[in-house]
Design an enzyme around this catalytic site. Sequence first.
Site, mmCIF file in Angstrom:
data_model
loop_
_atom_site.group_PDB
_atom_site.id
_atom_site.type_symbol
_atom_site.label_atom_id
_atom_site.label_comp_id
_atom_site.label_asym_id
_atom_site.label_seq_id
_atom_site.Cartn_x
_atom_site.Cartn_y
_atom_site.Cartn_z
ATOM 1 N N CYS A 172 8.058 25.216 -11.011
ATOM 2 C CA CYS A 172 7.687 24.525 -9.705
ATOM 3 C C CYS A 172 6.367 23.631 -9.606
ATOM 4 O O CYS A 172 6.154 22.853 -8.835
ATOM 5 C CB CYS A 172 7.224 25.786 -8.755
ATOM 6 S SG CYS A 172 8.715 26.968 -8.466
ATOM 7 N N HIS A 228 3.003 23.118 -2.852
ATOM 8 C CA HIS A 228 4.224 23.568 -3.147
ATOM 9 C C HIS A 228 4.824 24.502 -1.836
ATOM 10 O O HIS A 228 3.989 25.096 -1.270
ATOM 11 C CB HIS A 228 4.466 24.502 -4.472
ATOM 12 C CG HIS A 228 5.474 25.052 -5.040
ATOM 13 N ND1 HIS A 228 6.799 24.546 -4.850
ATOM 14 C CD2 HIS A 228 5.657 26.542 -5.166
ATOM 15 C CE1 HIS A 228 7.617 25.148 -4.960
ATOM 16 N NE2 HIS A 228 6.971 26.593 -5.353
ATOM 17 N N ASN A 257 12.471 27.023 -0.818
ATOM 18 C CA ASN A 257 11.589 26.585 -2.220
ATOM 19 C C ASN A 257 12.600 25.853 -3.055
ATOM 20 O O ASN A 257 13.518 26.240 -3.623
ATOM 21 C CB ASN A 257 11.023 27.830 -3.261
ATOM 22 C CG ASN A 257 10.335 27.570 -4.365
ATOM 23 O OD1 ASN A 257 10.537 26.400 -4.768
ATOM 24 N ND2 ASN A 257 9.614 28.734 -4.829
HETATM 25 O O1 UT7 Z 1 7.679 29.270 -6.549
HETATM 26 C C1 UT7 Z 1 6.813 29.942 -7.166
HETATM 27 C C2 UT7 Z 1 6.925 31.326 -7.366
HETATM 28 N N1 UT7 Z 1 7.217 32.320 -6.241
HETATM 29 C C3 UT7 Z 1 6.595 32.716 -5.465
HETATM 30 O O2 UT7 Z 1 5.289 32.192 -5.303
HETATM 31 C C4 UT7 Z 1 7.061 33.783 -4.481
HETATM 32 C C5 UT7 Z 1 5.788 34.676 -4.249
HETATM 33 N N2 UT7 Z 1 6.141 35.681 -3.477
HETATM 34 C C6 UT7 Z 1 6.616 35.686 -2.216
HETATM 35 O O3 UT7 Z 1 6.759 34.664 -1.599
HETATM 36 C C7 UT7 Z 1 6.805 37.094 -1.394
HETATM 37 O O4 UT7 Z 1 6.404 38.099 -2.405
HETATM 38 C C8 UT7 Z 1 8.446 37.605 -1.117
HETATM 39 C C9 UT7 Z 1 8.905 36.533 -0.107
HETATM 40 C C10 UT7 Z 1 9.258 37.329 -2.349
HETATM 41 C C11 UT7 Z 1 8.473 38.682 -0.507
HETATM 42 O O5 UT7 Z 1 7.753 39.175 0.328
HETATM 43 P P1 UT7 Z 1 6.703 40.443 0.492
HETATM 44 O O6 UT7 Z 1 6.145 40.390 1.829
HETATM 45 O O7 UT7 Z 1 5.868 40.407 -0.509
HETATM 46 O O8 UT7 Z 1 7.816 41.589 0.344
HETATM 47 P P2 UT7 Z 1 8.077 42.900 -0.613
HETATM 48 O O9 UT7 Z 1 8.346 42.396 -1.719
HETATM 49 O O10 UT7 Z 1 6.545 43.559 -0.603
HETATM 50 O O11 UT7 Z 1 9.148 43.611 0.380
HETATM 51 C C12 UT7 Z 1 8.920 44.294 1.582
HETATM 52 C C13 UT7 Z 1 9.999 45.080 1.953
HETATM 53 C C14 UT7 Z 1 10.661 45.897 0.794
HETATM 54 O O12 UT7 Z 1 11.090 46.989 1.581
HETATM 55 P P3 UT7 Z 1 10.251 48.452 1.465
HETATM 56 O O13 UT7 Z 1 10.058 48.854 0.123
HETATM 57 O O14 UT7 Z 1 9.100 48.220 1.973
HETATM 58 O O15 UT7 Z 1 11.180 49.485 2.076
HETATM 59 C C15 UT7 Z 1 11.781 45.091 0.255
HETATM 60 O O16 UT7 Z 1 12.736 45.878 -0.374
HETATM 61 O O17 UT7 Z 1 11.105 44.152 2.192
HETATM 62 C C16 UT7 Z 1 12.340 44.237 1.510
HETATM 63 N N3 UT7 Z 1 12.847 43.253 1.225
HETATM 64 C C17 UT7 Z 1 13.708 42.560 2.043
HETATM 65 N N4 UT7 Z 1 14.302 43.053 3.323
HETATM 66 C C18 UT7 Z 1 15.242 42.115 3.980
HETATM 67 C C19 UT7 Z 1 12.799 42.237 0.109
HETATM 68 N N5 UT7 Z 1 13.609 41.213 0.295
HETATM 69 C C20 UT7 Z 1 14.086 41.458 1.503
HETATM 70 C C21 UT7 Z 1 15.149 40.525 2.118
HETATM 71 N N6 UT7 Z 1 15.512 40.842 3.400
HETATM 72 N N7 UT7 Z 1 15.592 39.333 1.772
#
Ligand code: UT7
Length: 327
Positions: free
Chosen positions: A113, A252, A282
């Site tokens: 990225c 980004h 992204n």
């Molecule tokens: O491009 C360069 C590299 N990439 C990045 O910089 C990405 C950086 N990270 C992020 O943008 C975020 O961490 C994400 C968008 C990937 C995830 O968001 P988050 O707020 O960190 O969510 P999380 O991983 O903490 O998950 C929260 C909850 C979980 O459920 P529980 O354990 O709280 O019940 C996940 O299972 O959301 C759930 N979850 C989803 N629910 C619905 C994870 N993905 C999804 C989804 N739809 N697509």
Amino acid sequence: MKKIGIVALGRYLPEKKLTNADIEKIVDTTDEWITTRTGIKERRIAADGELTSHLAIAAAKDALRNSPVKAEDIEAIFVATVTPDSAFPSMACLVQKELGATKAFAYDINAVCSGFLYAMTTAKQFIATGMIKNALVIAADRFTTLIDWKDRNTCVLFGDGAGAAVLGLVEHGGILSDFMIANGQGAPLMGVVPDKIRGPYDTTVDTAKLPYVVMNGQELFKHAVPGMAEAVNIAAQKAGITVHDLKCVVPHQANDRIIASVAKRAGIDKERFFINIDKYGNISAASVVVALCEAVEAGRIKKGDKIALVVFGAGLVAAANIIEWSY
Ligand code: UT7
């Protein structure tokens, strides 16, 4: 020191849109979750047979349409990509052939990225030494070919697309500072598996299983925010300005919440950030240059404005540049 700047920009986004409603039908997710957690509403998907080289060529042609430097006078071509059509030849050579840029040397750069800024800074150094007078810098990824469409942690986030910039000597402004940094300690946080898919003598590997992206989103988030905030601050310091002098910041586009946190941490009003993640998700290396192109078109960046570009990606790799806009 010569003044080196961006003299033209272009982009290409595939026509096909994949909306959050479409993704709701593929994995257990909702438009509400994707919108509030990421800011993404839809992303573009390359058509069948539309390869990364095609995206790169289309973006390059768009940039050259508005460029004072013509294809036959381009002296170097860099393509930032992690999804080349094949291991080789390089995408840069395919672009060179298609454009008829016969005076150019050409190669690809892999910084995920952060690829566009890594490539732009590389090009700038060649111009600064006097080896060349201009360069075509492209970022292109068909990132969705690396996605496991059963993994809701990743499949909602990414899209395909390309952006391009022509770099050359400028009368006014130009690239005022560069900053690039890597932290390989964070390499396990995001990558493509299985990485041994074509091990030479391992007959047990299922070669039909395609490689796909795995990502520790939460940990990456924690690195991305300080990484990008620090990069902007260092680049501003190197340019001899403060972040308050910045008219626009083009980041980004990985997550709207990351951008909000970077704004807060760097002490820059979020209103000054240009954000188009809602339309494209992204798009890896292409995100920042597509956003820059749209920011200029939207009148958010004008001649004489000081702006920052800032990126962060797997590796881990970060970069930032301060530019005084030249046209
Ligand atoms: O491009 C360069 C590299 N990439 C990045 O910089 C990405 C950086 N990270 C992020 O943008 C975020 O961490 C994400 C968008 C990937 C995830 O968001 P988050 O707020 O960190 O969510 P999380 O991983 O903490 O998950 C929260 C909850 C979980 O459920 P529980 O354990 O709280 O019940 C996940 O299972 O959301 C759930 N979850 C989803 N629910 C619905 C994870 N993905 C999804 C989804 N739809 N697509």
